[in-house]
Scaffold this motif. Structure first.
Motif, PDB file in Angstrom:
ATOM      1  N   TRP A 171      41.899 -29.007  21.189  1.00  0.00           N
ATOM      2  CA  TRP A 171      41.639 -27.973  20.190  1.00  0.00           C
ATOM      3  C   TRP A 171      42.786 -26.960  20.182  1.00  0.00           C
ATOM      4  CZ3 TRP A 171      41.572 -23.232  22.598  1.00  0.00           C
ATOM      5  CH2 TRP A 171      41.233 -23.212  23.958  1.00  0.00           C
ATOM      6  N   ILE A 172      42.916 -26.215  19.077  1.00  0.00           N
ATOM      7  CA  ILE A 172      43.958 -25.193  18.950  1.00  0.00           C
ATOM      8  C   ILE A 172      43.340 -23.931  18.368  1.00  0.00           C
ATOM      9  CG2 ILE A 172      46.210 -24.585  18.002  1.00  0.00           C
ATOM     10  CD1 ILE A 172      46.826 -27.535  17.703  1.00  0.00           C
ATOM     11  N   GLU A 173      43.634 -22.811  18.981  1.00  0.00           N
ATOM     12  CA  GLU A 173      43.172 -21.505  18.498  1.00  0.00           C
ATOM     13  C   GLU A 173      44.378 -20.685  18.040  1.00  0.00           C
ATOM     14  OE1 GLU A 173      40.275 -18.351  17.822  1.00  0.00           O
ATOM     15  OE2 GLU A 173      40.244 -20.537  17.949  1.00  0.00           O
ATOM     16  N   SER A 174      44.304 -20.164  16.811  1.00  0.00           N
ATOM     17  CA  SER A 174      45.385 -19.378  16.221  1.00  0.00           C
ATOM     18  C   SER A 174      45.081 -17.891  16.350  1.00  0.00           C
ATOM     19  CB  SER A 174      45.541 -19.746  14.735  1.00  0.00           C
ATOM     20  OG  SER A 174      46.409 -18.853  14.075  1.00  0.00           O
TER      21      SER A 174
ATOM     22  N   ILE B  92      49.339 -21.698  26.659  1.00  0.00           N
ATOM     23  CA  ILE B  92      49.642 -20.621  25.715  1.00  0.00           C
ATOM     24  C   ILE B  92      51.057 -20.803  25.173  1.00  0.00           C
ATOM     25  CG2 ILE B  92      49.693 -18.131  25.380  1.00  0.00           C
ATOM     26  CD1 ILE B  92      48.172 -17.889  28.025  1.00  0.00           C
ATOM     27  N   MET B  93      51.201 -20.627  23.859  1.00  0.00           N
ATOM     28  CA  MET B  93      52.517 -20.688  23.228  1.00  0.00           C
ATOM     29  C   MET B  93      52.594 -19.623  22.138  1.00  0.00           C
ATOM     30  SD  MET B  93      53.086 -24.860  22.940  1.00  0.00           S
ATOM     31  CE  MET B  93      54.867 -24.721  22.841  1.00  0.00           C
ATOM     32  N   ASP B  94      53.812 -19.351  21.652  1.00  0.00           N
ATOM     33  CA  ASP B  94      53.975 -18.397  20.552  1.00  0.00           C
ATOM     34  C   ASP B  94      54.459 -19.101  19.281  1.00  0.00           C
ATOM     35  OD1 ASP B  94      56.581 -18.973  21.146  1.00  0.00           O
ATOM     36  OD2 ASP B  94      57.173 -16.938  21.685  1.00  0.00           O
ATOM     37  N   HIS B  95      54.357 -20.435  19.247  1.00  0.00           N
ATOM     38  CA  HIS B  95      54.766 -21.228  18.095  1.00  0.00           C
ATOM     39  C   HIS B  95      54.062 -22.578  18.170  1.00  0.00           C
ATOM     40  CE1 HIS B  95      57.435 -22.349  21.427  1.00  0.00           C
ATOM     41  NE2 HIS B  95      57.417 -23.555  20.904  1.00  0.00           N
ATOM     42  N   PHE B  96      54.095 -23.275  17.068  1.00  0.00           N
ATOM     43  CA  PHE B  96      53.519 -24.620  17.077  1.00  0.00           C
ATOM     44  C   PHE B  96      54.451 -25.523  17.881  1.00  0.00           C
ATOM     45  CE2 PHE B  96      52.520 -28.851  15.555  1.00  0.00           C
ATOM     46  CZ  PHE B  96      51.132 -28.811  15.486  1.00  0.00           C
ATOM     47  N   PRO B  97      53.908 -26.358  18.767  1.00  0.00           N
ATOM     48  CA  PRO B  97      54.762 -27.186  19.635  1.00  0.00           C
ATOM     49  C   PRO B  97      55.654 -28.147  18.846  1.00  0.00           C
ATOM     50  CG  PRO B  97      52.459 -27.879  19.757  1.00  0.00           C
ATOM     51  CD  PRO B  97      52.470 -26.574  19.025  1.00  0.00           C
TER      52      PRO B  97
ATOM     53  N   GLY C 184      36.949 -29.605  26.107  1.00  0.00           N
ATOM     54  CA  GLY C 184      38.018 -29.910  27.047  1.00  0.00           C
ATOM     55  C   GLY C 184      39.212 -28.972  26.880  1.00  0.00           C
ATOM     56  N   PRO C 185      40.360 -29.326  27.431  1.00  0.00           N
ATOM     57  CA  PRO C 185      41.526 -28.445  27.389  1.00  0.00           C
ATOM     58  C   PRO C 185      42.106 -28.275  25.978  1.00  0.00           C
ATOM     59  CG  PRO C 185      42.118 -30.579  28.306  1.00  0.00           C
ATOM     60  CD  PRO C 185      40.622 -30.570  28.179  1.00  0.00           C
ATOM     61  N   GLY C 186      42.774 -27.134  25.759  1.00  0.00           N
ATOM     62  CA  GLY C 186      43.305 -26.863  24.430  1.00  0.00           C
ATOM     63  C   GLY C 186      44.587 -26.041  24.454  1.00  0.00           C
ATOM     64  N   LEU C 187      44.937 -25.524  23.284  1.00  0.00           N
ATOM     65  CA  LEU C 187      46.160 -24.737  23.098  1.00  0.00           C
ATOM     66  C   LEU C 187      45.824 -23.443  22.371  1.00  0.00           C
ATOM     67  CD1 LEU C 187      49.270 -24.225  22.780  1.00  0.00           C
ATOM     68  CD2 LEU C 187      49.164 -25.702  20.737  1.00  0.00           C
ATOM     69  N   VAL C 188      46.352 -22.335  22.880  1.00  0.00           N
ATOM     70  CA  VAL C 188      46.219 -21.027  22.224  1.00  0.00           C
ATOM     71  C   VAL C 188      47.604 -20.606  21.749  1.00  0.00           C
ATOM     72  CG1 VAL C 188      45.599 -18.601  22.497  1.00  0.00           C
ATOM     73  CG2 VAL C 188      44.277 -20.364  23.698  1.00  0.00           C
ATOM     74  N   ILE C 189      47.712 -20.265  20.461  1.00  0.00           N
ATOM     75  CA  ILE C 189      48.993 -19.801  19.919  1.00  0.00           C
ATOM     76  C   ILE C 189      48.885 -18.320  19.573  1.00  0.00           C
ATOM     77  CG2 ILE C 189      50.761 -20.085  18.154  1.00  0.00           C
ATOM     78  CD1 ILE C 189      49.848 -22.941  17.745  1.00  0.00           C
ATOM     79  N   TYR C 190      49.601 -17.483  20.314  1.00  0.00           N
ATOM     80  CA  TYR C 190      49.770 -16.073  19.954  1.00  0.00           C
ATOM     81  C   TYR C 190      51.050 -16.007  19.122  1.00  0.00           C
ATOM     82  CZ  TYR C 190      46.230 -14.558  23.369  1.00  0.00           C
ATOM     83  OH  TYR C 190      45.051 -14.343  24.055  1.00  0.00           O
ATOM     84  N   TRP C 191      50.906 -15.994  17.802  1.00  0.00           N
ATOM     85  CA  TRP C 191      52.053 -16.118  16.914  1.00  0.00           C
ATOM     86  C   TRP C 191      53.059 -14.974  17.073  1.00  0.00           C
ATOM     87  CZ3 TRP C 191      52.698 -20.647  14.583  1.00  0.00           C
ATOM     88  CH2 TRP C 191      51.576 -21.440  14.303  1.00  0.00           C
ATOM     89  N   PHE C 192      52.591 -13.800  17.500  1.00  0.00           N
ATOM     90  CA  PHE C 192      53.491 -12.648  17.626  1.00  0.00           C
ATOM     91  C   PHE C 192      53.932 -12.406  19.067  1.00  0.00           C
ATOM     92  CE2 PHE C 192      50.959 -10.907  13.774  1.00  0.00           C
ATOM     93  CZ  PHE C 192      51.586 -11.826  12.950  1.00  0.00           C
TER      94      PHE C 192
END
Length: 282
Positions: free
Chosen positions: A208-211, A261-266, A237-245
């Motif tokens: 899953w991905i949370e924006s 955690i990332m600040d952009h789409f992989p 299960g495990p996922g991805l969190v994107i803090y765009w800023f």
């Protein structure tokens, strides 16, 4: 973002004596190497946290801002009375306007319920007294953190980045379900997207991905973990969190297995190869 840089920005915000809209201009001018939206997001977080701490003191009954406001209007002083008062007491203009409007309705013997006050804030032409209506209008117009305009901007930005996320997924032919679809299936807490087929990013499986169209600091991230991320992990299960800023470097921990955690789409994505899965023979 490095911790030292973050706290320098926070220090600048706390030392600023004017309104948040003017503080935003200062931040953008002073920290040219920092993403503009990261600065505005950090400012929004600080304003919100300060109001949580100081609201009851700023708007306590002993501070009769309404009486002061009416006396100033009657004295014939220039426009922008409430804006100057908001600057003086270090309160968001729209928040002060709501407080004044509620007291004004009380004085007039009219309904001062939250829905009525909110309706008048959204359309100040419904306020009969033109001097008060104009002062309220200026507060709403000038406030970039509270009030109907600020709320609309925040909602629009959040939706914009959710659409951006979905476009990235469609461009890469990654099938997914959005939160609206998940809710129709009975899920009360849902991520922005649930992948139909998991992917892998930097060795982590992503379901899953949370924006998040904001900056992530310690307090914000801790709150999201408690209220959202743990629920997603338990169910999907495990996922991805994107803090765009952007986010504080301290948030990203190599030991974290529930989400990354990332600040952009992989950019580097490993896709599941169905041909590599051997059929089980019973």
């Amino acid at each position: 973002m490095k911790t030292d840089e973050y706290y320098n920005i926070v220090k600048t915000i706390k030392e600023f004596k004017g309104l948040s809209k003017d503080c935003a201009k200062l931040l953008i001018e002073k920290y040219k190497s920092v993403n503009k939206y990261a600065l505005l997001s950090i400012l929004a977080i600080e304003v919100l946290q300060r109001m949580k701490r100081e609201h009851r003191f700023i708007f306590s009954e002993k501070n009769d801002y309404y009486k002061q406001f009416i006396e100033t209007i009657r004295s014939g002083k220039s426009k922008g009375i409430l804006l100057n008062l908001a600057k003086e007491i270090k309160a968001p203009p729209a928040l002060l306007a709501r407080h004044i409007l509620k007291q004004h309705l009380t004085e007039m013997g009219e309904n001062n319920s939250p829905p009525v006050v909110s309706k008048l804030l959204k359309d100040t032409t419904l306020i009969p007294e033109k001097e008060i209506a104009y002062e309220i209008y200026l507060c709403v117009l000038y406030d970039d953190q509270y009030g109907p305009i600020a709320d609309s901007i925040a909602l629009s930005v959040g939706q914009e980045y959710e659409v951006k996320l979905q476009c990235y997924l469609k461009d890469r032919n990654i099938p997914f379900r959005n939160e609206d679809h998940l809710r129709t299936r009975g899920y009360d807490k849902t991520p922005d997207v649930k992948l139909e087929v998991p992917i892998a990013v930097n060795g982590h499986v992503i379901n899953w991905i949370e924006s998040k169209a904001r900056f992530g600091n310690e307090d914000i991230h801790r709150k999201y973990i408690k209220e959202q991320f743990l629920s997603y992990w338990n169910r999907f299960g495990p996922g991805l969190v994107i803090y765009w800023f952007g986010f504080l470097d301290t948030l990203s921990q190599s030991s974290e297995k529930r989400f990354i955690i990332m600040d952009h789409f992989p950019k580097e994505i490993t896709y599941m190869n169905p041909n590599s899965v051997e059929a089980l023979i019973f």
